[in-house]
Scaffold this active site. Structure first.
Site, PDB file in Angstrom:
ATOM      1  N   ASP A 463    -117.848  24.291  -1.786  1.00 25.13           N
ATOM      2  CA  ASP A 463    -117.077  25.439  -2.262  1.00 25.13           C
ATOM      3  C   ASP A 463    -117.978  26.407  -3.025  1.00 25.13           C
ATOM      4  OD1 ASP A 463    -114.374  26.641  -2.836  1.00 25.13           O
ATOM      5  OD2 ASP A 463    -114.995  26.242  -4.902  1.00 25.13           O
ATOM      6  N   GLU A 506    -119.217  27.346   2.078  1.00 23.53           N
ATOM      7  CA  GLU A 506    -118.393  28.548   1.980  1.00 23.53           C
ATOM      8  C   GLU A 506    -119.173  29.609   1.200  1.00 23.53           C
ATOM      9  OE1 GLU A 506    -114.463  30.196  -0.341  1.00 23.53           O
ATOM     10  OE2 GLU A 506    -116.075  29.032  -1.254  1.00 23.53           O
TER      11      GLU A 506
END
Length: 688
Positions: A463, A506
């Site tokens: 993330d 990401e």
């Protein structure tokens, strides 16, 4: 995009030839289209500002130093120029482009597509007439070879370089052509992966007894941000369902322990927002009780591996979870403002705002300057801007050391050893122990890779990648690789033993182009461009995805080892079914566009069954995280949609050439293309 390092005016001057005493030198920016140098004619706009018009055909446009690994370039945005860096832009539409270059201290460039008036194109997506289709197969399959349409199961023999087949009813004219006598399965390729992303809490409830862990409660209203009961045991019970979809990797939301309480949700504080999504970590060494037990995790991974499905953890290195009233009371960190205790019930988490307040008002009860905040993570661990903690600017100001949504930012860049945070030294249960000489990043990477070494986690989806320095990601990958080897040695009979670790990141807004993240731990990055540029047009008909497919396959062919992961829906952008009004024909078309795309692909839970947008409050993304619509699966329309996704998913799973092979269009009418990787070859046709 990560900020580029500052460069002295002298270096820039030498680079761009700005030391001429009278005449300003034109910028010396190397420009190439598909490797061919361009020689632009520059117009001087002002001091150190130049412009040129580029007449471009489709291809890969490259700016800057050839020796540099290029970063993706976005149209209209300003991109910094320094010595030794470069950019790459995929020209998907031929035409005229205006290039603006600024030299000097703030050297930069911008690329502006010039809109041209064009006659409306003829519609490219026509309804299929329902008849048989003749498909050219010369150079792919031989005369006399029997081929099979994987959608209908019908077969035909190649004659004179053609095969004639009739698409199945309900297929929208789709033919999935493969050799009838399939060769032994070729080796699996991560470029052909089909990853199923599930927010575990919203998927399937396998054990209702863990639904109210840590005193978490429903709000009795729309349940926008509360825990809904999904858990690891529920996931295990749905593995056969995923296998039928052709899934070979399951990305689950972070199952380790999250903050126990809630914060005010959305800009308006209009709902209680718990960490059901896994992005507010508290203790990386423990499973969150809402997710289940360690035996549940072992069962999930073991059963998944038995079905050929790898399990990926969502991981967060950038930030810790917020402080909450529940955690302050339970762990004894922080303090209330003088006299505020009278406004709290015995269990602080049950506090209710006054009629004129919203849920953000609980902050008014808290003394954020009190020295007892040292009993939380501590100033050596996070930037939080409370008590004597260092302040954190917005990530818009400092992407690496800024705070994302006011979350406490881990100080992963520091080389100073730290002790264990106070609350973790006294927390039970925990596996966190103080380790001599460990820095913040060392603890975090040690804790995360424990799940690999002990349970056989196959990979990470990382993330907020651009908000952590790349060296830390590289360290996480190195340790995960070693942990994976240790697990494989201890579990030689497991079907996945010996497989390498896999990591996808990401980097918000990143497209399919290569970048240096992939030399710092990542096998792939999420491709945000697909949802914006390919998913919608391609769901109308595959012919409209052709330019995207060609670009993606070309990137994979030109950059060995490169990969990306495309998606049609996500929890942080948009739900395809909501964006397209729940149109089931387009939802079926999304299966075509996504599952036939080069590179790894990600199905967001419920894409295959048109899961509807849920209650969202003042946070527009909460609605993308509604409960899985299992009850709809029994209705004829959704059952037919699901069957379509299953046929395509199984076809993709059998043929690594779909994700990793070369791409070539065979014909325009009918639209047909071939994908080939070694001996694996398929032809896809859409008769429209």
């Amino acid at each position: 995009m990560r900020p580029l390092p500052p460069v002295s005016p002298l270096i820039l001057a030498l680079c761009f030839g700005l030391l001429a005493p009278v005449v300003q030198a034109e910028p010396q920016v190397p420009i190439r289209l598909d490797g061919q140098p361009l020689q632009p004619t520059w117009e001087t706009l002002a001091d150190n500002r130049f412009a040129t018009i580029l007449e471009l055909t489709e291809g890969q446009l490259r700016f800057g130093d050839d020796a540099a690994r290029p970063e993706p370039m976005k149209p209209f945005l300003r991109h910094s120029l320094t010595t030794g860096n470069g950019y790459e832009f995929s020209v998907t539409e031929a035409g005229r482009y205006r290039l603006l270059v600024q030299t000097g201290e703030d050297a930069s460039l911008r690329l502006l597509p010039i809109r041209q008036h064009r006659e409306p194109p003829e519609p490219v997506c026509q309804p299929w007439s329902g008849g048989a289709v003749q498909v050219p197969v010369t150079g792919v399959f031989e005369d006399g070879q029997r081929l099979r349409d994987a959608y209908s199961g019908d077969t035909a023999i190649v004659e004179n370089g053609q095969v004639e087949l009739t698409p199945a009813p309900g297929s929208d004219g789709l033919l999935l052509i493969e050799a009838a006598d399939l060769a032994p399965a070729p080796p699996r390729d991560w470029r052909n992966a089909t990853v199923y992303f599930v927010l575990t809490d919203r998927f399937a409830n396998g054990d209702p007894h863990n639904d109210r862990s840590y005193g978490r409660m429903p709000d009795g209203e729309q349940e926008i941000g509360t825990f809904h009961g999904g858990d690891l045991k529920g996931l295990t019970g749905k593995l056969d369902y995923l296998a039928e979809l052709g899934i070979d990797a399951l990305w689950i939301s972070a199952p380790y322990e999250q903050i126990h309480g809630w914060v005010g949700g959305g800009d308006d504080g209009d709902f209680r927002h718990y960490a059901y999504h896994g992005y507010y970590p508290l203790d990386y060494t423990q499973l969150d009780a809402n997710m289940g037990s360690e035996n549940d995790l072992r069962a999930l991974i073991g059963e998944a591996h038995a079905r050929g499905i790898r399990v990926l953890f969502d991981v967060v290195l950038n930030h810790a979870g917020y402080s909450t009233l529940a955690d302050m009371q339970h762990f004894g960190f922080g303090a209330l403002r003088e006299g505020m205790a009278q406004y709290l019930p015995a269990r602080w988490t049950r506090w209710q705002p006054e009629s004129h307040e919203n849920l953000h008002a609980y902050h008014n009860l808290i003394d954020y300057e009190h020295p007892d905040w040292a009993r939380w993570w501590g100033k050596d661990w996070v930037r939080a801007g409370i008590a004597d903690y260092p302040a954190a600017p917005s990530v818009l100001v400092d992407p690496l050391q800024g705070s994302l949504a006011f979350l406490p930012d881990f100080r992963t860049e520091r080389d100073t050893p730290v002790g264990l945070p106070h609350f973790l030294r006294h927390k039970q249960p925990t596996r966190a122990v103080e380790l001599d000489g460990y820095r913040v990043r060392d603890y975090l990477t040690e804790w995360l890779t424990h799940w690999v070494r002990e349970y056989g986690v196959d990979g990470f989806r990382a993330d907020t990648v651009k908000h952590v320095e790349k060296a830390t990601w590289a360290q996480l990958r190195d340790q995960a690789e070693q942990a994976r080897r240790d697990w494989s040695a201890a579990n030689p009979a497991d079907p996945m033993a010996g497989e390498p670790f896999w990591m996808v990141g990401e980097v918000f807004g990143h497209g399919p182009a290569p970048s240096d993240y992939q030399t710092n731990g990542f096998d792939a990055l999420i491709n945000f461009a697909f949802q914006k540029e390919v998913a919608g047009p391609g769901s109308d008909c595959l012919r409209r995805a052709e330019s995207g497919y060609r670009q993606y396959a070309d990137l994979l062919a030109r950059h060995p080892g490169h990969n990306f992961m495309s998606y049609g829906s996500s929890h942080d952008t948009a739900l395809f079914s909501a964006e397209h009004g729940g149109d089931l024909a387009l939802q079926r078309g999304l299966a075509n566009a996504l599952l036939l795309s080069p590179g790894a692909v990600q199905i967001y839970y419920g894409d295959e069954s048109a899961r509807a947008f849920g209650p969202t409050g003042s946070d527009p993304f909460q609605g993308t995280r509604s409960d899985m619509n299992w009850d709809d699966h029994h209705t004829p329309r959704i059952a037919a949609l699901l069957a379509h996704w299953q046929r395509l998913g199984q076809f993709r799973a059998r043929h690594p050439a779909i994700g990793g092979g070369t791409h070539r269009q065979l014909s325009e009418a009918p639209y047909a293309f071939v994908r080939q990787q070694g001996e694996d070859r398929v032809i896809v046709v859409q008769a429209r």
